[in-house]
Design a protein around this motif. Sequence first.
Motif, PDB file in Angstrom:
ATOM      1  N   ARG A  78       0.574  -1.095   0.420  1.00 19.23           N
ATOM      2  CA  ARG A  78       0.191   0.055   0.022  1.00 19.23           C
ATOM      3  C   ARG A  78       0.567   0.993   0.265  1.00 19.23           C
ATOM      4  NH1 ARG A  78      -0.126  -1.337   4.883  1.00 19.23           N
ATOM      5  NH2 ARG A  78       0.239  -0.585   7.220  1.00 19.23           N
ATOM      6  N   LEU A  79       0.329   2.214  -0.490  1.00 17.00           N
ATOM      7  CA  LEU A  79       1.218   3.994  -0.799  1.00 17.00           C
ATOM      8  C   LEU A  79       0.536   4.555   0.041  1.00 17.00           C
ATOM      9  CD1 LEU A  79       3.658   4.773  -2.157  1.00 17.00           C
ATOM     10  CD2 LEU A  79       1.738   5.363  -3.946  1.00 17.00           C
ATOM     11  N   GLU A  80       1.104   5.042   1.055  1.00 16.86           N
ATOM     12  CA  GLU A  80       0.605   5.721   1.800  1.00 16.86           C
ATOM     13  C   GLU A  80       1.157   7.458   1.678  1.00 16.86           C
ATOM     14  OE1 GLU A  80       0.731   5.107   5.965  1.00 16.86           O
ATOM     15  OE2 GLU A  80       0.197   3.476   5.815  1.00 16.86           O
ATOM     16  N   GLU A  81      -0.137   8.679   1.794  1.00 14.03           N
ATOM     17  CA  GLU A  81       0.764   9.793   2.009  1.00 14.03           C
ATOM     18  C   GLU A  81       0.543  10.539   2.351  1.00 14.03           C
ATOM     19  OE1 GLU A  81      -1.449  11.249  -1.952  1.00 14.03           O
ATOM     20  OE2 GLU A  81      -0.380   9.106  -3.460  1.00 14.03           O
ATOM     21  N   LYS A  82       1.000  11.559   3.089  1.00 15.11           N
ATOM     22  CA  LYS A  82       1.045  12.530   4.457  1.00 15.11           C
ATOM     23  C   LYS A  82       1.536  13.827   4.378  1.00 15.11           C
ATOM     24  CE  LYS A  82       0.531   8.725   7.764  1.00 15.11           C
ATOM     25  NZ  LYS A  82       1.652   7.372   7.974  1.00 15.11           N
ATOM     26  N   SER A  83       1.241  14.357   4.453  1.00  7.57           N
ATOM     27  CA  SER A  83       2.052  15.560   4.647  1.00  7.57           C
ATOM     28  C   SER A  83       2.267  16.026   6.441  1.00  7.57           C
ATOM     29  CB  SER A  83       1.322  17.008   4.801  1.00  7.57           C
ATOM     30  OG  SER A  83       0.341  17.130   3.149  1.00  7.57           O
ATOM     31  N   HIS A  84       2.370  15.590   7.435  1.00  5.72           N
ATOM     32  CA  HIS A  84       2.890  15.863   8.363  1.00  5.72           C
ATOM     33  C   HIS A  84       2.412  16.861   9.346  1.00  5.72           C
ATOM     34  CE1 HIS A  84       4.450  11.862   8.386  1.00  5.72           C
ATOM     35  NE2 HIS A  84       4.922  10.993   7.165  1.00  5.72           N
ATOM     36  N   GLN A  85       4.217  17.575   9.119  1.00  2.00           N
ATOM     37  CA  GLN A  85       3.359  19.015   9.881  1.00  2.00           C
ATOM     38  C   GLN A  85       4.395  19.779   8.646  1.00  2.00           C
ATOM     39  OE1 GLN A  85       6.247  17.564  12.087  1.00  2.00           O
ATOM     40  NE2 GLN A  85       5.190  17.867  13.903  1.00  2.00           N
ATOM     41  N   TRP A  86       4.726  19.788   7.525  1.00  2.00           N
ATOM     42  CA  TRP A  86       5.051  20.408   6.481  1.00  2.00           C
ATOM     43  C   TRP A  86       3.721  21.354   5.286  1.00  2.00           C
ATOM     44  CZ3 TRP A  86       6.481  15.536   4.867  1.00  2.00           C
ATOM     45  CH2 TRP A  86       7.701  14.415   6.156  1.00  2.00           C
ATOM     46  N   GLY A  87       2.906  20.937   5.895  1.00  2.00           N
ATOM     47  CA  GLY A  87       1.946  22.301   5.086  1.00  2.00           C
ATOM     48  C   GLY A  87       1.831  21.537   3.952  1.00  2.00           C
ATOM     49  N   SER A  88       0.438  22.022   2.220  1.00  8.37           N
ATOM     50  CA  SER A  88       0.720  20.990   1.860  1.00  8.37           C
ATOM     51  C   SER A  88       1.174  20.838  -0.120  1.00  8.37           C
ATOM     52  CB  SER A  88      -1.129  21.667   1.497  1.00  8.37           C
ATOM     53  OG  SER A  88      -0.746  22.841   0.609  1.00  8.37           O
ATOM     54  N   HIS A  89       2.706  21.666   0.294  1.00  3.34           N
ATOM     55  CA  HIS A  89       2.940  21.721  -0.845  1.00  3.34           C
ATOM     56  C   HIS A  89       4.768  20.559  -0.876  1.00  3.34           C
ATOM     57  CE1 HIS A  89       2.162  24.742  -3.065  1.00  3.34           C
ATOM     58  NE2 HIS A  89       1.616  25.049  -2.454  1.00  3.34           N
ATOM     59  N   THR A  90       4.417  19.055   0.404  1.00  6.73           N
ATOM     60  CA  THR A  90       5.622  19.061   0.612  1.00  6.73           C
ATOM     61  C   THR A  90       5.020  17.319   1.295  1.00  6.73           C
ATOM     62  OG1 THR A  90       7.167  20.203   1.752  1.00  6.73           O
ATOM     63  CG2 THR A  90       7.655  18.134   2.243  1.00  6.73           C
ATOM     64  N   ILE A  91       4.760  16.017   0.827  1.00  9.91           N
ATOM     65  CA  ILE A  91       4.071  15.097   1.047  1.00  9.91           C
ATOM     66  C   ILE A  91       5.499  14.183   0.790  1.00  9.91           C
ATOM     67  CG2 ILE A  91       2.281  13.836  -0.080  1.00  9.91           C
ATOM     68  CD1 ILE A  91       1.261  15.556  -2.118  1.00  9.91           C
ATOM     69  N   GLU A  92       5.154  12.874   1.758  1.00 11.99           N
ATOM     70  CA  GLU A  92       6.057  11.793   2.676  1.00 11.99           C
ATOM     71  C   GLU A  92       5.274  10.751   1.404  1.00 11.99           C
ATOM     72  OE1 GLU A  92       5.912   9.793   5.595  1.00 11.99           O
ATOM     73  OE2 GLU A  92       8.084   8.665   5.154  1.00 11.99           O
ATOM     74  N   PHE A  93       5.965  10.211   0.382  1.00  8.15           N
ATOM     75  CA  PHE A  93       4.925   9.168   0.191  1.00  8.15           C
ATOM     76  C   PHE A  93       5.507   7.993   0.901  1.00  8.15           C
ATOM     77  CE2 PHE A  93       2.716   9.983  -3.214  1.00  8.15           C
ATOM     78  CZ  PHE A  93       3.245  11.986  -3.272  1.00  8.15           C
ATOM     79  N   LEU A  94       5.243   6.699   1.271  1.00  9.10           N
ATOM     80  CA  LEU A  94       5.264   5.624   1.650  1.00  9.10           C
ATOM     81  C   LEU A  94       4.755   4.580   0.888  1.00  9.10           C
ATOM     82  CD1 LEU A  94       6.908   4.574   4.029  1.00  9.10           C
ATOM     83  CD2 LEU A  94       4.475   4.648   6.109  1.00  9.10           C
ATOM     84  N   SER A  95       5.633   4.119   0.723  1.00  5.53           N
ATOM     85  CA  SER A  95       4.880   2.167   0.119  1.00  5.53           C
ATOM     86  C   SER A  95       5.737   0.966   1.147  1.00  5.53           C
ATOM     87  CB  SER A  95       5.802   2.073  -0.546  1.00  5.53           C
ATOM     88  OG  SER A  95       4.982   1.279  -1.703  1.00  5.53           O
ATOM     89  N   LEU A  96       4.594   0.288   1.280  1.00  2.32           N
ATOM     90  CA  LEU A  96       5.289  -0.964   2.724  1.00  2.32           C
ATOM     91  C   LEU A  96       3.859  -1.927   2.601  1.00  2.32           C
ATOM     92  CD1 LEU A  96       3.510   1.302   6.080  1.00  2.32           C
ATOM     93  CD2 LEU A  96       5.653   0.583   5.744  1.00  2.32           C
ATOM     94  N   GLY A  97       4.793  -2.595   2.675  1.00  2.00           N
ATOM     95  CA  GLY A  97       4.845  -4.226   1.845  1.00  2.00           C
ATOM     96  C   GLY A  97       4.803  -5.275   2.678  1.00  2.00           C
ATOM     97  N   THR A  98       4.403  -6.597   2.541  1.00  2.00           N
ATOM     98  CA  THR A  98       5.112  -8.032   3.301  1.00  2.00           C
ATOM     99  C   THR A  98       5.931  -8.616   2.411  1.00  2.00           C
ATOM    100  OG1 THR A  98       3.574  -7.827   5.267  1.00  2.00           O
ATOM    101  CG2 THR A  98       4.926  -9.551   5.036  1.00  2.00           C
ATOM    102  N   ALA A  99       7.265  -8.778   2.358  1.00  2.00           N
ATOM    103  CA  ALA A  99       8.301  -9.520   1.178  1.00  2.00           C
ATOM    104  C   ALA A  99       7.917 -10.983   1.894  1.00  2.00           C
ATOM    105  CB  ALA A  99       9.705  -9.269   1.202  1.00  2.00           C
TER     106      ALA A  99
END
Lengths: 266, 283, 306
Positions: A224-245
């Motif tokens: 799954r792919l998650e997108e979060k801005s955390h505390q940085w405002g809307s122009h900076t986004i973290e893309f996190l990709s997670l899965g089980t190998a």
Amino acid sequence: MSGGNPEGLPKDVGHRLEELERGLFTSDLSVNEFLLVKEAGFHPLGFVMGSSIYHTGVQTRRWSKSQELTKLTEAMYNARELAMTRMEEEAEVLGADGVVGVRLDVNYYEWGSDAAEFVAMGTAVKAEDGGSYRNVLGKPFTSDLSGQDFWTIMQTGYVPQGLVMGTCVYHIAHRGLAQAIGTVGQNVELPNFTQALYEARELAMTRMQDEATRLEATGIVGVRLEEKSHQWGSHTIEFLSLGTAVAKRGDEVTLPKPMAIISLDN
Amino acid sequence: MSGDDIPGAAFADLRAEVARAFAAPEGKTSGTDRGVTSDLSIDEALLLHSIGWEPIDLIFGASVVSIPVGIWTWGQGALDPASSAHAMAMTSASRRMEDQCASVGGHGAVGVRVAIEIHPRHVDVELTGTAVRPVGRAARRQRPFVSDLSARDFALLQGSGWAPVGLAFGASFVYAPRRTAGTVLRQSTQNVELVNYTQALYAARESAMERMQRSALEMSAHGIVAVRVDEGPMPFARHVIRFSSWGTAVALVAESHVGRQPRVVLALDDQVVQFAPEALHGG
Amino acid sequence: MTGSSVPEAAERRLATESFSSGLTVPDFAACLQMGLRPVGLVQGFCAMQWGWYGGAQSLRGLSPLGVGDGGYSRVWYCPHGFVSAEHPTWGQNAEQTWVEDAWAAGFDSAFARMLEEARALGANGVIGVKDTSRSTQANVTEFHVLGTAVKLEGAAQGAASDPWSTYLAGQRLAKLIEAGFAPVSVVATLSSVRVWSYCMTRALMEGYGYSMGAIGASGWAGGGSLGAAQEVDQVTEARIAARQIAKERLRQRLGGDILHGALVGSFVRELGEGDQVVECTLRGTRVRRFKDFDPIEAPVVTVRLS
């Protein structure tokens, strides 16, 4: 941390893990998951967790082009790695074969808008048949599979190797946003935006796949792919990709033929 | 209840049941119910009966424990008086519920709702649940169990040879560590772990879990399932962070775990409320 | 209440042929399949005031109150040796029976009016009852009960006895009946316990832990030692007593039948200095067993692939 080694576990942890070694088990699996993990031939050992509070501040600047903020990417990755490593260490102390139901959370507290706590928690399990299920690195496997998914995948002959993740913190240029506003009302693709977000997602997923390769896995499930801005405002986004190998192990066990039903469980 | 698979026949059956329910003469009671009160839903009651248990009566537990004045103002480390107040309140409330359970002849309570409120000067705990026992069995010598397991989870565990023993819980409160101005400046551009912070919160979280484990060991449990963890600043003192963890302490009562190979199914229904009177029958 | 206390507007609404119902679509469908036809939305309302009448006291008297009708009362005495204007030498938990009776009168009125509306429609029962009671200003409580009146197909019209009622509707009602229980009536009570704190309670609620006889020479205000956590007996007992009283009052309305789906509500009003009022509401459906119980088999465990 002990001896200034950031990987070491605080000494308070010792007591709790000792009690678990003496036979008491704890698990954050629901009753359903508990019974299914037992069916899969594993016994829960204990609830394990790791955390790390990391500085994640960024100086907001108006960059003129979209780009990855590599320092932040490193920070987010390292913080989660630290949390996961500590969780794995707790699992090792218990002599576990793996950890199931891993949850990765990020907590923000009010005492620092540029720091966040990264927490990894799950239930350490051990195979009842005495076989070793550790991965190629000799570590207990980690997976974010639920008890149900764990049972199901074990029936197919695949075994989890580790939770793999890839992250990318991307900054989207301000000018790009202004352009977007100018095109409101029209059906048009925004090439700059598209390019930026495409690249960011690809980077995250590639990094995740690299981790799987290092574990010599055959594939990754439950990505799954998650997108979060955390505390940085809307122009900076973290893309996190997670899965089980996962990797194929031994003979393939056929999953029993499913029957079609109308659910009676309200 | 004839087991016919023709939908029309099933509904006709249901109508007949409903007519029969309301046709029975007024004032006739079965006589053996003695004003039983229960907060179980009908599904839960039926599941309980399917494993041979019955509800007896609604029971309660409560405890209010004082917290010494002045502990919430800024300090260092853990707030032990708050955690001991929390532990004392939970233990006392559980014990009172166990006493009530024993006095109505119950073997334990399931589906217990736990309400904990932490005020600046006192901790309030209130427990509500239904005492249950195997049908027709007399009270037993062991201490009754108090469990927040739903009747459904209780039935599942019983079938696999496990029984709940009680509520395991633990809480710890810690002051959030401060950073000095100098440290702030130095760290503003580095990617660095904040070691003091990590240590303090780590210790507090572990402490809450350790207390939970200890409470389970005191009940001679073999393990804790469905552990939940919760953390956050206190609403009235935001510089204090509370960690709590709780779950159901269980023990293996059969010779060994009784496995039950689950049947694999492909559900054809969507998330729409299904109306199927046959739903009461298992299998 | 003499004659009909249902407002004229209600009579006009109920006289029209079409019905309105508070049921959701699935519950409505389930109803029809049970042979219950909704005939209209019915409601009852009542506003009650209590407070100073009935012997209520807001100021502490010189000695503990007498509580009539075998109501719950327990007195605590100060273990210390001295008396002062600020040191209450006695404390009491007292059941406020007048509040409980007034609440019961209010609820029963609202409920009876709802049944009257149902009877005017020729209904046999009322399902999906929702009931709210709320205090608008100090000492005024509004009771509002609302439900869907239904006619049982094939049953005698205009039954002489009160329509039956239940909080349940739809599938849950069907399961209840299939399990062998017939709803008789919605039941609800309130219990009210007043806590007049004594010195120990007051100290503990303020956060001063006193042990017996350990008062310092500096006296009462602020001179207490920072003690360890201690349980507050008086308040704890009040919390439990309120629930027990509510349960027993409700049991008197069951006539030996079962209370199904009990819902407990609990309210604490702090009055300062350790004093408080603890109130507990208990609601549910009174049900009667109409056939022998036939337990279902233990269900099969499954894992879904979808």
